[in-house]
Scaffold this motif. Structure first.
Motif, PDB file in Angstrom:
ATOM      1  N   CYS A   6       0.876  -1.172   0.000  1.00  0.00           N
ATOM      2  CA  CYS A   6       0.000   0.000   0.000  1.00  0.00           C
ATOM      3  C   CYS A   6       0.912   1.220   0.000  1.00  0.00           C
ATOM      4  CB  CYS A   6      -0.921  -0.010   1.226  1.00  0.00           C
ATOM      5  SG  CYS A   6      -2.350   1.085   1.095  1.00  0.00           S
TER       6      CYS A   6
ATOM      7  N   ASP B  87     -11.329  -8.203   3.602  1.00  0.00           N
ATOM      8  CA  ASP B  87     -11.990  -8.245   2.289  1.00  0.00           C
ATOM      9  C   ASP B  87     -10.937  -8.187   1.176  1.00  0.00           C
ATOM     10  OD1 ASP B  87     -13.572  -7.866   0.066  1.00  0.00           O
ATOM     11  OD2 ASP B  87     -14.425  -5.955   0.701  1.00  0.00           O
TER      12      ASP B  87
ATOM     13  N   GLN C  31      -9.200  -4.752   1.554  1.00  0.00           N
ATOM     14  CA  GLN C  31      -9.886  -3.753   2.354  1.00  0.00           C
ATOM     15  C   GLN C  31     -10.149  -4.340   3.740  1.00  0.00           C
ATOM     16  OE1 GLN C  31     -12.240  -1.563  -1.331  1.00  0.00           O
ATOM     17  NE2 GLN C  31     -13.434  -2.323   0.396  1.00  0.00           N
TER      18      GLN C  31
ATOM     19  N   SER D 118     -15.707   6.255   4.952  1.00  0.00           N
ATOM     20  CA  SER D 118     -14.744   7.185   5.547  1.00  0.00           C
ATOM     21  C   SER D 118     -15.221   7.692   6.904  1.00  0.00           C
ATOM     22  CB  SER D 118     -14.549   8.381   4.611  1.00  0.00           C
ATOM     23  OG  SER D 118     -15.776   9.124   4.534  1.00  0.00           O
TER      24      SER D 118
ATOM     25  N   ARG E 187     -16.164   1.662   9.577  1.00  0.00           N
ATOM     26  CA  ARG E 187     -15.255   2.078   8.513  1.00  0.00           C
ATOM     27  C   ARG E 187     -15.111   0.949   7.498  1.00  0.00           C
ATOM     28  NH1 ARG E 187     -14.885   6.103  11.272  1.00  0.00           N
ATOM     29  NH2 ARG E 187     -13.053   7.352  11.746  1.00  0.00           N
ATOM     30  N   ASP E 188     -14.701   1.299   6.288  1.00  0.00           N
ATOM     31  CA  ASP E 188     -14.218   0.327   5.313  1.00  0.00           C
ATOM     32  C   ASP E 188     -13.016   0.984   4.643  1.00  0.00           C
ATOM     33  OD1 ASP E 188     -14.014  -1.770   3.351  1.00  0.00           O
ATOM     34  OD2 ASP E 188     -16.121  -2.203   3.735  1.00  0.00           O
ATOM     35  N   ILE E 189     -11.836   0.393   4.829  1.00  0.00           N
ATOM     36  CA  ILE E 189     -10.567   1.062   4.525  1.00  0.00           C
ATOM     37  C   ILE E 189      -9.786   0.269   3.488  1.00  0.00           C
ATOM     38  CG2 ILE E 189      -8.398   1.896   5.540  1.00  0.00           C
ATOM     39  CD1 ILE E 189     -10.024   1.595   8.302  1.00  0.00           C
ATOM     40  N   ASP E 190      -9.270   0.960   2.485  1.00  0.00           N
ATOM     41  CA  ASP E 190      -8.409   0.348   1.469  1.00  0.00           C
ATOM     42  C   ASP E 190      -6.993   0.261   2.033  1.00  0.00           C
ATOM     43  OD1 ASP E 190      -6.940  -0.415  -0.771  1.00  0.00           O
ATOM     44  OD2 ASP E 190      -8.085   0.845  -2.135  1.00  0.00           O
TER      45      ASP E 190
ATOM     46  N   GLY F 168     -12.782  -3.856   6.972  1.00  0.00           N
ATOM     47  CA  GLY F 168     -13.977  -3.251   7.531  1.00  0.00           C
ATOM     48  C   GLY F 168     -13.932  -3.331   9.044  1.00  0.00           C
TER      49      GLY F 168
ATOM     50  N   LYS G 145     -12.204  -6.853  -2.252  1.00  0.00           N
ATOM     51  CA  LYS G 145     -12.760  -5.489  -2.258  1.00  0.00           C
ATOM     52  C   LYS G 145     -14.194  -5.473  -2.787  1.00  0.00           C
ATOM     53  CE  LYS G 145      -8.203  -3.361  -2.640  1.00  0.00           C
ATOM     54  NZ  LYS G 145      -7.380  -2.282  -3.246  1.00  0.00           N
TER      55      LYS G 145
ATOM     56  N   CYS H  25       0.246   4.984   1.882  1.00  0.00           N
ATOM     57  CA  CYS H  25      -1.111   4.993   2.431  1.00  0.00           C
ATOM     58  C   CYS H  25      -1.109   5.578   3.847  1.00  0.00           C
ATOM     59  CB  CYS H  25      -1.684   3.582   2.468  1.00  0.00           C
ATOM     60  SG  CYS H  25      -1.966   2.876   0.830  1.00  0.00           S
TER      61      CYS H  25
ATOM     62  N   LEU I 235     -16.109   1.454   0.292  1.00  0.00           N
ATOM     63  CA  LEU I 235     -15.333   2.149   1.308  1.00  0.00           C
ATOM     64  C   LEU I 235     -16.252   3.020   2.169  1.00  0.00           C
ATOM     65  CD1 LEU I 235     -12.264   3.273  -0.839  1.00  0.00           C
ATOM     66  CD2 LEU I 235     -12.429   1.281   0.664  1.00  0.00           C
TER      67      LEU I 235
END
Length: 210
Positions: free
Chosen positions: A37, A185, A76, A194, A68-71, A78, A188, A40, A192
Motif C-alpha cells: 500500500c 476483504d 480492504q 470514511s 469504517r471500510d478502509i483500502d 472493515g 474489495k 497509504c 469504502l
C-alpha cells in the motif's frame, strides 16, 4: 552573456520538472520487497465514535453496523460494531457464512455460545440485494445448523477468527453480547466508508433495515 542565456532553457526545464519528480516516492532499497500500500495513511478511530455506535444500536434496535471500510492496498478492512440481545435458543436458519470476507471478533461485553464449522446444513443463498451483503460482508449463505461444529463459550476479552466459508451460529446469548468486528476483504467487494461518512451516519436515524 550568450552562454548564460543559452543555459537558461536547460535550467528552466530542470526547475519545471522538479515537482513531478518530487511527487514520485523514492524506492528505499529497491531490491527489497516494496510496500503493498504505497504511501497509504493510517486510520484512527476514537473510542468515543465506537461508543456512539453502541448507543445507536440500543436506541434504534440495530444489530450490525459498519464503522469504517478502509483500502489497505491488496485488500480492504472493515471495522464494525455488533450488538446482540438475549437468545435462549437459535433462530431458524441463523447460521451465517460469507464467501469472500473473513471476520475477527473481539468480544467487548456479555457472553454467548457460538458454534463454528464449514459443513452447513440446508444452505440457502442470501439475496444479493440485502444491505449486509452489499455493504458489510459480501455474498454468502444462511443455513439451519452446523454439522459437527465446535461450540465455544465466548465472553468479554475473547477473540474469534472466522475464515471465509466457515459457518458461524449463535445458539445462546445469556443477556447480550457486544463485539468489535474486523472484516478482511481481499476482493474489495464492499464499498469504502470514511470518517465523514461515519459521522453523517451517526448524526441521524439509520435507514430502515440497517
Amino acid at each position: 552573456m550568450k552562454s548564460v542565456f543559452r543555459s537558461f532553457p536547460t535550467i528552466l526545464c530542470l526547475t519545471v520538472g522538479a515537482p513531478a519528480l518530487a511527487q514520485t516516492p523514492a524506492r528505499i532499497n529497491p531490491t527489497d520487497p516494496q510496500p503493498t500500500c504505497t504511501m497509504c495513511p493510517g486510520t484512527y478511530i476514537p473510542a468515543s465514535e465506537l461508543e456512539g455506535y453502541a448507543r445507536k444500536a440500543l436506541a434504534e434496535k440495530l444489530l450490525d453496523q459498519q464503522v469504517r471500510d478502509i483500502d489497505i492496498g491488496k485488500a480492504q478492512i472493515g471495522i464494525g460494531m455488533v450488538h446482540r440481545g438475549r437468545l435462549d435458543k437459535p433462530n431458524p436458519d441463523s447460521v451465517a457464512e460469507h464467501d469472500q470476507i473473513s471476520e475477527v471478533y473481539h468480544v467487548l461485553s456479555g457472553a454467548a455460545t457460538l458454534v463454528l464449522g464449514p459443513d452447513i446444513v440446508n444452505r440457502q443463498r442470501r439475496p444479493a440485494t440485502m444491505r449486509t451483503v452489499v455493504e458489510f460482508n459480501g455474498p454468502g449463505n444462511n443455513g439451519s445448523k452446523v454439522r459437527d461444529g465446535i461450540a465455544y463459550e465466548i465472553k468479554a476479552g475473547d477473540v474469534v477468527v472466522i475464515p471465509a466459508g466457515t459457518g458461524h451460529w449463535f445458539t445462546r446469548i445469556e443477556d447480550h453480547i457486544d463485539y468489535l468486528m474486523v472484516r478482511i476483504d481481499p476482493d474489495k467487494v464492499t464499498p469504502l466508508k470514511s470518517e465523514a461518512q461515519s459521522q453523517e451516519y451517526l448524526s441521524k436515524p439509520a435507514r430502515r433495515g440497517e
